[in-house]
Design a protein around this motif. Structure first.
Motif, short mmCIF file in Angstrom:
data_model
loop_
_atom_site.label_atom_id
_atom_site.label_comp_id
_atom_site.label_asym_id
_atom_site.label_seq_id
_atom_site.Cartn_x
_atom_site.Cartn_y
_atom_site.Cartn_z
N CYS A 12 0.86 -1.19 0.00
CA CYS A 12 0.00 0.00 0.00
C CYS A 12 0.89 1.24 0.00
CB CYS A 12 -0.91 0.01 1.22
SG CYS A 12 -2.06 -1.36 1.26
N THR A 17 -1.59 1.31 -4.85
CA THR A 17 -1.64 0.07 -4.09
C THR A 17 -1.47 -1.09 -5.06
OG1 THR A 17 -2.99 0.94 -2.29
CG2 THR A 17 -3.16 -1.41 -2.73
N SER A 39 -4.22 4.30 -4.35
CA SER A 39 -4.32 4.18 -2.89
C SER A 39 -5.44 5.10 -2.40
CB SER A 39 -3.00 4.57 -2.23
OG SER A 39 -2.01 3.63 -2.56
N ALA A 48 -8.34 2.91 3.11
CA ALA A 48 -7.37 2.17 2.28
C ALA A 48 -7.96 0.89 1.72
CB ALA A 48 -6.13 1.85 3.11
N VAL A 52 -7.56 -1.49 -1.97
CA VAL A 52 -7.12 -2.89 -1.82
C VAL A 52 -8.17 -3.84 -2.40
CG1 VAL A 52 -6.63 -4.70 -0.12
CG2 VAL A 52 -5.62 -2.42 0.15
N SER A 92 3.69 -1.12 3.78
CA SER A 92 3.14 0.19 3.41
C SER A 92 4.11 1.33 3.68
CB SER A 92 1.84 0.45 4.18
OG SER A 92 1.36 1.74 3.83
#
Lengths: 606, 318
Positions: A12, A17, A39, A48, A52, A92
């Protein structure tokens, strides 16, 4: 515990991402699919998990099985329904960097070590208090102003070898205590003390009721001795707790993973260390991100990780422009450009960090900034390299393997751009290989190794990297055009190619992907191909890559002509020498990856 | 794999007919000056905070020539005491008056800390008011820290800007979104107005706007060189498209043209913090446009804007 045979990996980033699915294929762990999304931890999404999930859905459509429940949660058991994954790993760089003020005695000793400790994680050094500064800076009011303006979350005090200086260290600590006393208790920064161990008790007493203090091992216990590990670990823990844990949506992702989120820079560093140790190579890697730049190096016992949270090609363009003069950036351009125009173009990249350059001008300007950013990071790391491995001083730039990561390096319209960017930043000497993290997931392999070391190893070996080829770079200078190197390439099929390369030029020699050849290198008397002896020839093995064999006879140190016209002509000549023409400037970023046969990720993913 | 990223497009840049909630946040607990349900004007003070004054370190040990930093022997004032400029903070008493030596406070304020040889004086604090920024209704107050104001209107998210915040009546000196706002475009009578330029604004126009006491400017783009202007323009500038020379989008230009004469609020502040609001324009609807209360059934989803920058409140109070 059953070994995870299906691992979902997420990187991330602050702008993009990337997710990848690693699974067993014919007895080996392979990267079978990947997805990418913007992202979404920032406005307007503020979660977030949105990005994802989007990337996971792309993977679902590629592999044809469900990874998410109808409610959008990750399915964590692959058995019995053949859905979901066995493990989920996240790295991340999306957390806000820690705001740090360094306090120490001398810039070249304790403060240098403090900076190295801090640069192991995402931190912005917003202020420095040094005892060896001029009288104006040493004025306590000036120092208080530094602290007030920096508004640090962390104050890192170093100074004094063990048993060494006491009074100046106590004065620094006292200043911090005074600053804390002025603040409300809930506003006080966390203070690390990593100086003269003999003062630890006195410093602790000083901080009673004056803010939180953590005493860690002295980062500079002796004049020639550095101990960064304990301070580094503590700072990283603070970054995880204060920054990563605060990213919107990361609580859900942590639950899915069942383990903490690892800072990307740490994972990247672990990867470089692993590559160096496992294959006995001198390895250097640069991860040029949107917000930050990480440089990791492993050579013998040297391991160094330098993280710059204030320079990157995206969200950190603006802070980078505050540090790097525009004139230094545009000197890398093969055309004339007005400073104000260049600044406007770069700031538009900052406004839209996920955008890709639309014109040749934008593309080369972005790469010009990338060069200076990476060179600045290398300049910061180099003293630590030399200090830790002084015997490598003459050879420190002899890397066996150079790795480029981050979209700016791995999504170039022509692989020559990536190679030139890395060569201009690292200025390697001798014979090296260049590889790119084309899957955008190698940075997470350090974290994957914590879950399944075999999976990390096999993905690194099979899929993570694209080999651009071998570079031969003699060190030295001469008059431009003077012969620098004679190269004889003996191919496996018996063919032989001989080439003479002049100082100041680049040359490409065909060597197919995976093809090996023996190189006979004969430098002229002013040039050294890494043996420490100018003029001495050597035989080396080379493996081909996407570019083939690159002879970089531009000299070391790399110097650009001062004259604008000559410099622009030379830069254009280098672009053409490495195979980049006008057509490539306007190509789709990373488009050449489609044309690259038999290489890892590009053939495994749609 | 081709470098393209999944199309999770950013939010709509123009949100017409929107219920806009603006959370005005103080940097620390302060005094709230309004009540829930109250109608406020854009220039109205809604909260107040006492801002910390200048901090001065006094090297008592050096001034008094102390060998040991034992302050208890010399301190005349105690921590928390108010002191005047020139008042004795600490003194060394000798056997004969010749050796008496005072250490005086360089500023008026409060003695906030006593350390090893040093003391800290914090200058008298000052009061800073937080303005409403937009006209609307106070719908929430939280912990002496924030006031949320709701208004119905149009929200346009800018891309970049300079300066802080302003509210005023919108004027359209240019008729074309590709036009550069020049000094000649700025007429008498534009004082206290928010002006709409087209693509960008010339340095001469900024000078003229300063003389005319214009409150703010909205343009398509700004040159990064504006950051180097000394002195900086005393009003905010909001760019809707980016840096350089980019004509304002015709959609934004048309909306602004329709709002000519209306009160608008603009913010040119480029927050460094992750969650800070980007520069933007808010055009509250006038009562006559709200259709007697039926409007609320047609509005777009509510937008919450958090404005947590204390610095901008200071300029507005000037």
């Amino acid at each position: 515990m059953t070994e995870a045979s299906s691992i979902l990996v997420a990187d991330c980033g602050s702008t993009v991402t990337t997710l990848a699915l690693i699974e067993r294929v014919n007895g080996h762990y392979r990267l079978v699919a990947r997805g990418e999304a913007i992202s979404t931890h920032r406005a307007p999404w503020m979660d977030a998990t949105t990005g994802v999930r989007e990337a996971i859905r792309q993977i679902e459509s590629l592999v044809g099985r469900r990874l998410l429940t109808q409610d959008g949660d990750l399915i964590r058991s692959k058995i019995p329904a053949n859905e979901g994954v066995d493990a989920f790993v996240i790295v991340s760089s999306a957390g806000a960097a820690l705001r740090v003020v360094l306090a120490g005695l001398t810039g070249s000793l304790s403060l240098a070590s403090a900076q190295s400790a801090v640069s192991g994680t995402y931190a912005l050094i917003n202020g420095v208090l040094a005892m060896d500064e001029g009288p104006a800076q040493r004025d306590p009011n000036a120092r208080m102003r530094v602290l007030s303006q920096a508004k640090p979350e962390v104050i890192f005090i170093a100074g004094g070898t063990d048993g060494g200086a006491t009074r100046p260290v106590m004065n620094l600590a006292q200043l911090v205590v005074l600053y804390n006393q002025v603040l409300e208790p809930n506003e006080r920064p966390l203070t690390f003390y990593a100086g003269n161990t003999h003062l630890a008790d006195q410093i602790t007493a000083l901080f009673a009721d004056a803010g939180e203090l953590r005493v860690v091992a002295n980062v500079r216990p002796g004049l020639e001795l550095e101990n960064l590990g304990p301070a580094h670990a503590e700072l990283e823990a603070i970054y995880r707790k204060r920054s990563l844990a605060e990213v919107s949506g990361f609580d859900t992702l942590s639950q899915w993973a069942g383990r903490p989120i690892l800072p990307t820079t740490r994972s990247f560093g672990q990867l470089i260390r692993y590559l160096g140790d496992r294959y006995q190579l001198k390895v250097v890697g640069i991860d040029l991100g949107s917000t930050s730049t990480s440089l990791a190096a492993r050579a013998g016992i040297l391991f160094s990780l330098t993280t710059r949270a204030d320079i990157g090609i995206g969200l950190s363009v603006k802070p980078a422009l505050k540090q790097i003069p525009l004139e230094r950036i545009i000197r890398w351009l093969p055309f004339e450009i007005e400073l104000a125009h260049a600044q406007n173009l770069l700031l538009n990249k900052w406004l839209r960090p996920a955008s890709v350059p639309q014109t040749q001008e934008e593309l080369l300007l972005e790469y010009a900034l990338a060069r200076e950013e990476m060179r600045q990071t290398v300049a910061q790391a180099r003293p630590a390299w030399l200090q830790n491995e002084p015997f490598l001083a003459d050879q420190i730039c002899q890397w066996d393997l150079m790795i480029g990561a981050g979209r700016t390096l791995t999504r170039t319209p022509h692989p020559g751009h990536a190679a030139l960017l890395l060569l201009d930043a690292l200025e390697p000497v001798g014979v090296s290989q260049i590889a790119l993290d084309v899957g955008g997931i190698a940075t997470a392999m350090g974290a994957v190794a914590g879950v399944n070391p075999l999976a990390a190893t096999e993905v690194v070996e099979y899929d993570a990297f694209l080999n651009l080829g071998t570079v031969v770079a003699p060190k030295g200078t001469a008059r431009r055009g003077e012969l620098a190197l004679r190269v004889k390439v003996c191919y496996q099929n018996g063919g032989v190619l001989q080439k003479e390369v002049a100082y100041g030029s680049l040359a490409l020699i065909p060597l197919d992907v995976g093809e090996r050849a023996t190189l006979e290198l004969h430098p002229t008397r002013r040039f050294d191909v890494g043996l420490g002896e100018p003029g001495r020839g050597v035989t080396a093995e080379a493996e081909g890559g996407v570019l083939g064999l690159v002879i970089d006879a531009r000299g070391r140190p790399l110097e650009l002509p001062a004259d604008d016209v000559s410099r622009r002509n030379l830069l254009q000549e280098w672009l053409e020498s490495i195979g980049i023409d006008e057509k490539d400037m306007g190509s789709k970023p990373g488009g050449w990856l489609h044309e690259t046969a038999s290489h890892g990720v590009s053939e495994l993913t749609a | 794999m081709n470098g393209s990223i999944a199309p999770l497009l950013p939010h709509t840049r123009i949100s017409p007919a929107t219920r806009i909630r603006i959370e005005r946040i103080l940097p620390a607990p302060g005094e709230i000056l309004v009540r829930t349900g109250e109608q406020v004007g854009a220039q109205q003070k809604i909260a107040r905070i006492t801002a910390r004054g200048e901090i001065r370190v006094v090297d008592v040990a050096q001034i008094l020539g102390l060998d040991t930093p034992n302050m208890s022997r010399v301190m005349v004032k105690r921590r928390g005491d108010q002191v005047k400029a020139g008042e004795t903070l600490a003194a060394r008493r000798g056997v004969i008056p010749l050796w008496h030596k005072p250490c005086r406070s360089p500023i008026a304020g409060r003695l906030t800390a006593i350390g090893r040889g040093w003391v800290v004086i914090e200058a008298e604090s000052r009061t800073v008011d937080l303005l409403a920024f937009v006209s609307g209704e106070v719908i929430a107050i939280s912990d002496q820290r924030s006031v949320t104001i709701e208004t119905l209107g149009t929200h346009i998210v800018g891309t970049c800007g300079i300066g802080n915040e302003a509210a005023g009546f919108l004027q359209m000196p240019v008729k074309d979104p590709a036009h550069t706002l020049t000094a000649e475009d700025i007429e008498l009578g534009f004082n206290n107005a928010i002006l709409v330029g087209g693509a960008t604004v010339s340095p001469e126009a900024l000078e003229r706007a300063t003389q005319m006491k214009v409150r703010g400017i909205i343009v398509g783009s700004i040159s990064a060189s504006l950051f180097d202007l000394v002195p900086a323009p005393p009003f905010p500038i909001v760019a809707t498209e980016g840096y350089g020379y980019v004509p304002m989008s015709s959609e934004v230009f048309d909306i602004l043209r329709q709002a000519e004469g209306h009160e608008v609020s603009i913010s040119g502040h480029m927050g460094e913090a992750q969650h800070s609001a980007p520069p933007g324009i808010i055009i509250p609807l006038r009562d006559s446009q709200k259709g007697g209360g039926d409007f609320s059934t047609n509005v777009s989803p509510t937008q919450l804007i958090q404005n947590s920058h204390h610095a901008r409140t200071e300029n507005l109070t000037n």
